[in-house]
Design an enzyme around this catalytic site. Structure first.
Site, PDB file in Angstrom:
ATOM      1  N   LYS A  13       0.831  -1.207   0.000  1.00  0.00           N
ATOM      2  CA  LYS A  13       0.000   0.000   0.000  1.00  0.00           C
ATOM      3  C   LYS A  13       0.866   1.257   0.000  1.00  0.00           C
ATOM      4  CE  LYS A  13      -2.308  -0.782   3.829  1.00  0.00           C
ATOM      5  NZ  LYS A  13      -1.920  -2.132   4.310  1.00  0.00           N
ATOM      6  N   ARG A  88     -10.334   0.753   8.261  1.00  0.00           N
ATOM      7  CA  ARG A  88      -9.880  -0.617   8.482  1.00  0.00           C
ATOM      8  C   ARG A  88     -10.909  -1.444   9.238  1.00  0.00           C
ATOM      9  NH1 ARG A  88      -3.978   0.208   8.121  1.00  0.00           N
ATOM     10  NH2 ARG A  88      -2.894  -1.754   8.348  1.00  0.00           N
ATOM     11  N   ARG A 127      10.902  -7.366   5.332  1.00  0.00           N
ATOM     12  CA  ARG A 127      10.889  -5.950   5.717  1.00  0.00           C
ATOM     13  C   ARG A 127      11.377  -5.782   7.157  1.00  0.00           C
ATOM     14  NH1 ARG A 127       5.323  -2.699   5.170  1.00  0.00           N
ATOM     15  NH2 ARG A 127       4.861  -3.414   7.257  1.00  0.00           N
ATOM     16  N   ARG A 133      10.799  -2.453  11.956  1.00  0.00           N
ATOM     17  CA  ARG A 133       9.583  -1.945  12.595  1.00  0.00           C
ATOM     18  C   ARG A 133       9.170  -2.898  13.697  1.00  0.00           C
ATOM     19  NH1 ARG A 133       4.949  -0.310   8.434  1.00  0.00           N
ATOM     20  NH2 ARG A 133       3.686  -1.529   9.867  1.00  0.00           N
ATOM     21  N   ARG A 144      -1.759  -9.512  12.748  1.00  0.00           N
ATOM     22  CA  ARG A 144      -2.240  -8.455  11.845  1.00  0.00           C
ATOM     23  C   ARG A 144      -3.008  -9.044  10.663  1.00  0.00           C
ATOM     24  NH1 ARG A 144       3.287  -6.106  11.118  1.00  0.00           N
ATOM     25  NH2 ARG A 144       2.504  -4.848   9.397  1.00  0.00           N
TER      26      ARG A 144
HETATM   27  P1  ATP Z   1       1.442  -1.962   4.203  1.00  0.00           P
HETATM   28  O1  ATP Z   1       2.739  -2.652   4.310  1.00  0.00           O
HETATM   29  O2  ATP Z   1       0.571  -2.514   3.092  1.00  0.00           O
HETATM   30  O3  ATP Z   1       1.586  -0.488   4.148  1.00  0.00           O
HETATM   31  P2  ATP Z   1       1.044  -2.083   7.079  1.00  0.00           P
HETATM   32  O4  ATP Z   1       0.767  -3.299   7.851  1.00  0.00           O
HETATM   33  O5  ATP Z   1       2.391  -1.501   7.101  1.00  0.00           O
HETATM   34  O6  ATP Z   1       0.607  -2.302   5.552  1.00  0.00           O
HETATM   35  P3  ATP Z   1       0.091   0.393   8.171  1.00  0.00           P
HETATM   36  O7  ATP Z   1      -1.013   1.025   7.392  1.00  0.00           O
HETATM   37  O8  ATP Z   1       1.420   0.998   8.065  1.00  0.00           O
HETATM   38  O9  ATP Z   1       0.034  -1.122   7.699  1.00  0.00           O
HETATM   39  O10 ATP Z   1      -0.383   0.307   9.695  1.00  0.00           O
HETATM   40  C1  ATP Z   1       0.449  -0.180  10.747  1.00  0.00           C
HETATM   41  C2  ATP Z   1      -0.383  -0.392  12.014  1.00  0.00           C
HETATM   42  O11 ATP Z   1      -1.026   0.837  12.422  1.00  0.00           O
HETATM   43  C3  ATP Z   1      -1.549  -1.373  11.868  1.00  0.00           C
HETATM   44  O12 ATP Z   1      -1.153  -2.720  12.065  1.00  0.00           O
HETATM   45  C4  ATP Z   1      -2.516  -0.897  12.974  1.00  0.00           C
HETATM   46  O13 ATP Z   1      -2.142  -1.363  14.231  1.00  0.00           O
HETATM   47  C5  ATP Z   1      -2.335   0.610  12.965  1.00  0.00           C
HETATM   48  N1  ATP Z   1      -3.348   1.264  12.099  1.00  0.00           N
HETATM   49  C6  ATP Z   1      -3.116   1.818  10.882  1.00  0.00           C
HETATM   50  N2  ATP Z   1      -4.245   2.302  10.352  1.00  0.00           N
HETATM   51  C7  ATP Z   1      -5.243   2.036  11.234  1.00  0.00           C
HETATM   52  C8  ATP Z   1      -6.654   2.255  11.268  1.00  0.00           C
HETATM   53  N3  ATP Z   1      -7.277   2.852  10.248  1.00  0.00           N
HETATM   54  N4  ATP Z   1      -7.326   1.860  12.358  1.00  0.00           N
HETATM   55  C9  ATP Z   1      -6.734   1.264  13.384  1.00  0.00           C
HETATM   56  N5  ATP Z   1      -5.415   1.015  13.432  1.00  0.00           N
HETATM   57  C10 ATP Z   1      -4.666   1.386  12.371  1.00  0.00           C
HETATM   58 MG    MG Z   2       2.487   0.778   5.409  1.00  0.00          MG
END
Ligand code: ATP
Ligand code: MG
Length: 189
Positions: A13, A88, A127, A133, A144
């Site tokens: 994303k 989400r 990653r 992270r 997740r």
């Molecule tokens: P990607 O790699 O596709 O970007 P990601 O797992 O890195 O996906 P992020 O969008 O960076 O996802 O979000 C990281 C964390 O932040 C999530 O696991 C969640 O705990 C929290 N988070 C992010 N957006 C939301 C939301 N809209 N509502 C609740 N928690 C959120």
């Molecule tokens: Mg992300």
């Protein structure tokens, strides 16, 4: 243009959204990045947020909504915005719909990036080694993914019923995925 971008953790994303906001010249509203920015402070709120995120849980809806609605109403977003990783949950999706009705600015399109779990686990573990992270470890990754299937996946049907969903195969190369995203947009770019 107002765009929602949905995809499981590790779907790419962040990468695709950065390219898309460049192309469309609209702000990138990543709730993941906003929440990580909150966690960098040393406050009661940052510890509260970290207790969710570092356990692979979602941050509370009301908190996320407060952050997002402030941003959407800011002057930067008059020409639109790209929501990355938001909504989400069904509650967030309904709250977003209510907010957009109030602002008289309907969503234009919802892009869904599809990637199977095995590929995601592999990518996230890689990653973890690169950017370290705190939420990219084996147990948290599985949690997740579980949360994604449980709480976020229902949004696909919700937006499909609204006629707004466009799904894209996220296993292809970065270029191919971006091409497919461009073709899925309601305007030709
Ligand atoms: P990607 O790699 O596709 O970007 P990601 O797992 O890195 O996906 P992020 O969008 O960076 O996802 O979000 C990281 C964390 O932040 C999530 O696991 C969640 O705990 C929290 N988070 C992010 N957006 C939301 C939301 N809209 N509502 C609740 N928690 C959120
Ligand atoms: Mg992300």
């Amino acid at each position: 243009m107002l765009i929602v971008f949905i995809g499981p953790p590790g779907a790419g994303k962040g990468t695709q959204c950065r390219r898309l906001v460049d192309l469309l010249d609209i702000p990138h509203l990543s709730t993941g990045e906003m929440l990580r920015a909150v966690m960098e402070q040393d406050t009661a709120l940052s510890r509260y947020v970290a207790s969710y995120i570092n356990a692979g849980k979602l941050a509370p809806d009301h908190l996320v909504m407060r952050i997002v609605s402030q941003k959407v109403k800011s002057p930067d977003c008059t020409n639109g915005a790209l929501f990355d990783g938001f909504p989400r949950t069904m509650v967030q999706a309904q709250m977003l719909d209510d907010l957009l009705v109030e602002l008289k600015r309907p969503l234009d399109v919802v892009l869904e990036l599809q990637v199977p779990d095995e590929v995601l686990i592999d990518r996230l573990l890689k990653r973890a080694k690169i950017d370290g992270r705190a939420d990219d470890n084996d147990a948290t990754i599985r949690e997740r993914l579980r949360v994604f299937h449980d709480q976020t996946k229902p949004l696909v049907q919700y937006y499909s019923k609204q006629g707004k969903l466009r799904s894209v195969d996220g296993t292809k190369s970065e270029e191919e995925v971006f091409d497919a995203i461009r073709k899925a947009l309601p305007i030709q770019t």
